[in-house]
Scaffold this motif. Sequence first.
Motif, PDB file in Angstrom:
ATOM      1  N   PRO A  18       0.780  -1.236   0.000  1.00  0.00           N
ATOM      2  CA  PRO A  18       0.000   0.000   0.000  1.00  0.00           C
ATOM      3  C   PRO A  18       0.817   1.296   0.000  1.00  0.00           C
ATOM      4  N   ASP A  19       1.996   1.268   0.606  1.00  0.00           N
ATOM      5  CA  ASP A  19       2.803   2.488   0.631  1.00  0.00           C
ATOM      6  C   ASP A  19       3.712   2.620  -0.583  1.00  0.00           C
ATOM      7  N   VAL A  20       3.712   1.602  -1.461  1.00  0.00           N
ATOM      8  CA  VAL A  20       4.625   1.609  -2.616  1.00  0.00           C
ATOM      9  C   VAL A  20       3.887   1.439  -3.943  1.00  0.00           C
ATOM     10  N   VAL A  21       3.016   0.419  -4.042  1.00  0.00           N
ATOM     11  CA  VAL A  21       2.434   0.074  -5.333  1.00  0.00           C
ATOM     12  C   VAL A  21       1.100  -0.625  -5.133  1.00  0.00           C
ATOM     13  N   TYR A  22       0.193  -0.406  -6.099  1.00  0.00           N
ATOM     14  CA  TYR A  22      -1.090  -1.101  -6.095  1.00  0.00           C
ATOM     15  C   TYR A  22      -1.218  -1.854  -7.410  1.00  0.00           C
ATOM     16  N   ASP A  23      -1.418  -3.165  -7.325  1.00  0.00           N
ATOM     17  CA  ASP A  23      -1.476  -4.070  -8.456  1.00  0.00           C
ATOM     18  C   ASP A  23      -2.952  -4.291  -8.831  1.00  0.00           C
ATOM     19  N   PHE A  24      -3.299  -4.092 -10.115  1.00  0.00           N
ATOM     20  CA  PHE A  24      -4.711  -4.206 -10.493  1.00  0.00           C
ATOM     21  C   PHE A  24      -4.858  -4.687 -11.943  1.00  0.00           C
ATOM     22  N   PRO A  25      -6.038  -5.225 -12.300  1.00  0.00           N
ATOM     23  CA  PRO A  25      -6.265  -5.720 -13.664  1.00  0.00           C
ATOM     24  C   PRO A  25      -6.707  -4.612 -14.617  1.00  0.00           C
ATOM     25  N   ARG A  26      -6.687  -4.924 -15.911  1.00  0.00           N
ATOM     26  CA  ARG A  26      -7.002  -3.956 -16.957  1.00  0.00           C
ATOM     27  C   ARG A  26      -8.391  -3.327 -16.796  1.00  0.00           C
ATOM     28  N   SER A  27      -9.338  -4.068 -16.226  1.00  0.00           N
ATOM     29  CA  SER A  27     -10.706  -3.553 -16.125  1.00  0.00           C
ATOM     30  C   SER A  27     -10.795  -2.252 -15.333  1.00  0.00           C
ATOM     31  N   TYR A  28      -9.796  -1.976 -14.502  1.00  0.00           N
ATOM     32  CA  TYR A  28      -9.812  -0.749 -13.691  1.00  0.00           C
ATOM     33  C   TYR A  28      -8.836   0.308 -14.218  1.00  0.00           C
ATOM     34  N   LEU A  29      -8.225   0.053 -15.375  1.00  0.00           N
ATOM     35  CA  LEU A  29      -7.155   0.931 -15.856  1.00  0.00           C
ATOM     36  C   LEU A  29      -7.627   2.364 -16.052  1.00  0.00           C
ATOM     37  N   LYS A  30      -8.757   2.568 -16.718  1.00  0.00           N
ATOM     38  CA  LYS A  30      -9.219   3.935 -16.996  1.00  0.00           C
ATOM     39  C   LYS A  30      -9.440   4.714 -15.707  1.00  0.00           C
ATOM     40  N   ALA A  31     -10.098   4.091 -14.740  1.00  0.00           N
ATOM     41  CA  ALA A  31     -10.373   4.785 -13.478  1.00  0.00           C
ATOM     42  C   ALA A  31      -9.082   5.148 -12.750  1.00  0.00           C
ATOM     43  N   VAL A  32      -8.130   4.217 -12.707  1.00  0.00           N
ATOM     44  CA  VAL A  32      -6.888   4.485 -11.986  1.00  0.00           C
ATOM     45  C   VAL A  32      -6.062   5.547 -12.707  1.00  0.00           C
ATOM     46  N   GLU A  33      -6.032   5.521 -14.044  1.00  0.00           N
ATOM     47  CA  GLU A  33      -5.301   6.555 -14.778  1.00  0.00           C
ATOM     48  C   GLU A  33      -5.881   7.938 -14.500  1.00  0.00           C
ATOM     49  N   GLN A  34      -7.182   8.019 -14.320  1.00  0.00           N
ATOM     50  CA  GLN A  34      -7.806   9.306 -14.017  1.00  0.00           C
ATOM     51  C   GLN A  34      -7.428   9.819 -12.629  1.00  0.00           C
ATOM     52  N   ALA A  35      -6.956   8.916 -11.776  1.00  0.00           N
ATOM     53  CA  ALA A  35      -6.606   9.290 -10.401  1.00  0.00           C
ATOM     54  C   ALA A  35      -5.137   9.668 -10.240  1.00  0.00           C
ATOM     55  N   VAL A  36      -4.361   9.619 -11.308  1.00  0.00           N
ATOM     56  CA  VAL A  36      -2.950  10.000 -11.213  1.00  0.00           C
ATOM     57  C   VAL A  36      -2.848  11.442 -10.714  1.00  0.00           C
ATOM     58  N   ASP A  37      -1.947  11.665  -9.761  1.00  0.00           N
ATOM     59  CA  ASP A  37      -1.739  12.966  -9.095  1.00  0.00           C
ATOM     60  C   ASP A  37      -2.862  13.320  -8.133  1.00  0.00           C
ATOM     61  N   ASP A  38      -3.712  12.359  -7.813  1.00  0.00           N
ATOM     62  CA  ASP A  38      -4.760  12.615  -6.829  1.00  0.00           C
ATOM     63  C   ASP A  38      -4.679  11.560  -5.726  1.00  0.00           C
ATOM     64  N   TRP A  39      -5.528  11.723  -4.723  1.00  0.00           N
ATOM     65  CA  TRP A  39      -5.481  10.895  -3.521  1.00  0.00           C
ATOM     66  C   TRP A  39      -6.446   9.718  -3.602  1.00  0.00           C
ATOM     67  N   ILE A  40      -6.057   8.650  -2.930  1.00  0.00           N
ATOM     68  CA  ILE A  40      -6.919   7.469  -2.824  1.00  0.00           C
ATOM     69  C   ILE A  40      -7.040   7.091  -1.351  1.00  0.00           C
ATOM     70  N   VAL A  41      -8.096   6.324  -1.038  1.00  0.00           N
ATOM     71  CA  VAL A  41      -8.290   5.773   0.302  1.00  0.00           C
ATOM     72  C   VAL A  41      -8.230   4.254   0.197  1.00  0.00           C
ATOM     73  N   TYR A  42      -7.461   3.626   1.081  1.00  0.00           N
ATOM     74  CA  TYR A  42      -7.392   2.171   1.118  1.00  0.00           C
ATOM     75  C   TYR A  42      -8.493   1.615   2.016  1.00  0.00           C
ATOM     76  N   TYR A  43      -9.025   0.465   1.569  1.00  0.00           N
ATOM     77  CA  TYR A  43     -10.154  -0.153   2.256  1.00  0.00           C
ATOM     78  C   TYR A  43      -9.928  -1.651   2.339  1.00  0.00           C
ATOM     79  N   GLU A  44     -10.151  -2.228   3.522  1.00  0.00           N
ATOM     80  CA  GLU A  44     -10.046  -3.674   3.688  1.00  0.00           C
ATOM     81  C   GLU A  44     -11.441  -4.276   3.663  1.00  0.00           C
ATOM     82  N   PRO A  45     -11.738  -5.143   2.690  1.00  0.00           N
ATOM     83  CA  PRO A  45     -13.082  -5.708   2.592  1.00  0.00           C
ATOM     84  C   PRO A  45     -13.405  -6.627   3.770  1.00  0.00           C
ATOM     85  N   VAL A  46     -14.692  -6.845   3.969  1.00  0.00           N
ATOM     86  CA  VAL A  46     -15.181  -7.581   5.143  1.00  0.00           C
ATOM     87  C   VAL A  46     -14.504  -8.935   5.304  1.00  0.00           C
ATOM     88  N   LYS A  47     -14.350  -9.687   4.225  1.00  0.00           N
ATOM     89  CA  LYS A  47     -13.796 -11.035   4.316  1.00  0.00           C
ATOM     90  C   LYS A  47     -12.296 -11.052   4.604  1.00  0.00           C
TER      91      LYS A  47
END
Length: 309
Positions: A18-47
């Motif tokens: 989380p403090d270095v890199v986030y690994d994700f599939p192509r289906s989320y590429l557009k959304a993540v590219e739009q977030a470059v230079d902006d902030w994100i919040v990390y979330y741990e799912p229930v399971k």
Amino acid sequence: MVKLVLLHKADSIYEDEPDVVYDFPRSYLKAVEQAVDDWIVYYEPVKAGPRGYFAVAKISRVIPKPCAEGRFLAMIEPGSFLPFDREVPRLLDGRPLEAALTEPDGTPKKGGAVQLAVRRLPEADFARIVNFGLPQDLERIEATRYDQPPAELAEGAELFERPVLERLIRRPYRDVVFRRKVRAAYGYRCAMSGLMLRNGGGRPEVQAAHIRPVESQGNDTVRNGLALSGTLHWMFDRGLISVAEDCETILVSHNKVPGDVVGRLLAPDGKLVRPEDARDAPHPENLRWHRENVFGRSLPEGPAPSLPA
């Protein structure tokens, strides 16, 4: 630019740090590219565990993952990661903190957006989550934690409200968050001596040391910190002591540190005390950086703190 919620599971098939890199599939590429230079919040799912929303960070760039077709890496801006002082629950009074996860009657949605690993986060939701996790008055909370508040605070002096983003980059605020998280991770015990000392007012006599300094692109994650007594903090910063490649054996620069000092200051077994949660253990790369760039170097000017009797 757009803010996001990124789901993170410690045992995920994706190679997230989380403090270095986030690994994700192509289906989320557009959304993540739009977030470059902006902030994100990390979330741990229930399971995955109980933490809910647990940290913020800033994405600096997105690159294809080497040797992994269809996978991408969101690189975290060095120094931007900041754990929440208090983890934020998924629901507050039974209602989600994200508008996208809320039904018109205020109840949580099921399926759909709830299952997305990457979710867009409106500014208002981002501010609300951060304000829960990183309180405006955290510096005052820490300053008066073990002492009676000064008269001007006791009389109800108004809190100066800083904008959320200013708070996230303000060094004094980040230092308070880092200190609170690191000391708590080690149970207020020095990681090298094993001692837990408190003064007469109950204040713990242990400090939070950055393993890789912020000015050398270190970050404020607990995995870049050690809880150390004042003397050992001084010695660690000046390269007189470090931690070996096994991430537990304490290294000593014996040509600079007398043997009797070692015996008085360090744990008898010469091993690092581990934090209460294994996820908070020092990152091997941070320890490697300290060994290669700080340990054994020439001592800078400056007086040493007095040693305990």
